[in-house]
Write an enzyme that holds these catalytic residues in place. Sequence first.
Site, PDB file in Angstrom:
ATOM      1  N   ARG A   1       7.020  -5.395   3.458  1.00  0.00           N
ATOM      2  CA  ARG A   1       5.722  -6.020   3.195  1.00  0.00           C
ATOM      3  C   ARG A   1       5.595  -6.086   1.684  1.00  0.00           C
ATOM      4  NH1 ARG A   1      -0.285  -4.339   5.127  1.00  0.00           N
ATOM      5  NH2 ARG A   1       0.249  -2.312   4.217  1.00  0.00           N
TER       6      ARG A   1
ATOM      7  N   ASP B   1      -7.602  -4.252   8.109  1.00  0.00           N
ATOM      8  CA  ASP B   1      -8.290  -5.294   7.350  1.00  0.00           C
ATOM      9  C   ASP B   1      -8.921  -6.329   8.274  1.00  0.00           C
ATOM     10  OD1 ASP B   1      -8.092  -4.536   4.660  1.00  0.00           O
ATOM     11  OD2 ASP B   1      -6.015  -5.160   4.572  1.00  0.00           O
TER      12      ASP B   1
ATOM     13  N   HIS C   1       0.804  -1.215   0.000  1.00  0.00           N
ATOM     14  CA  HIS C   1       0.000   0.000   0.000  1.00  0.00           C
ATOM     15  C   HIS C   1       0.840   1.269   0.000  1.00  0.00           C
ATOM     16  CE1 HIS C   1      -3.687  -2.210   0.419  1.00  0.00           C
ATOM     17  NE2 HIS C   1      -3.329  -2.738   1.569  1.00  0.00           N
TER      18      HIS C   1
ATOM     19  N   GLU D   1      -5.411 -11.125   8.444  1.00  0.00           N
ATOM     20  CA  GLU D   1      -6.194  -9.918   8.187  1.00  0.00           C
ATOM     21  C   GLU D   1      -7.474 -10.200   7.412  1.00  0.00           C
ATOM     22  OE1 GLU D   1      -3.938  -7.290   5.688  1.00  0.00           O
ATOM     23  OE2 GLU D   1      -3.162  -8.927   4.441  1.00  0.00           O
TER      24      GLU D   1
END
Length: 256
Positions: free
Chosen positions: A75, A176, A49, A150
């Site tokens: 990530r 999430d 993200h 998540e």
Amino acid sequence: MTSAVATEFARKIRDREPAFGYWVVLDSPVSTERIARLGYDYVALDAQHGLIGYNGMLTGLMAIDASAQAAGVVRVEANNATAIGKALDAGAVAVIVPLVNDAQDAANAVKAAKYPPHGIRSYGPMRSALRVGPVPAESDATTMVFAMIETPGGLENVEEIAAVEGLDGLYVGPSDLALAIGAAFPGDPAIRDEFEAALKRVSDAANKAGIAAGIHNANGELAQQRLGEGYTFATVASDLTHLEATAAAHLQQARS
């Protein structure tokens, strides 16, 4: 030869000693390097993200390593061998893998991070050879894989995920996860009890499996709280939101 920072970070995580990290979403190597010098155990780059492409990930990891204090974590954008391999080849000591729904997803992530015969990682440590080591067995022994919990499936199957051989830890994505259990928005007070119960289930699963439990946090106070509740490593997020908050606070002070 594997760097002392990478070795110590892997030892701390696997021994489940408390560790604190910082989350970076901006492609800004200079500020990332400054953050990495503050004393955090690790700095995590968000390639899912965050506003970071491959070059930003590479230079970000170089900036973190320049601190000679924090370990570089990424990530990855997806649970596939290409994304995981590129992060590790760029020098990440650990990868946080998103959207892990079941034990097979977790096993696939582990295989993508390990060289044959234990996995399917292709050999090409263009930069990681300088930091994690060029010998496959040494790299496999140091690099780590964290599965994000998540999704509804991830929570439902968390005990089986935690038991996957070679997995080093679980990592909660609170936003999430909250949506997965029925929140209208992250932080929704209407599902507070269910959310806290879900967090406990994740940390309990990790503890039973003998692996680390990590979690994302908006601030240091919450990170400290989660470590007191059974989590073993906690990330404070993030450079973008903290930059905005600090600038806003200074403006308010100046105008008052």
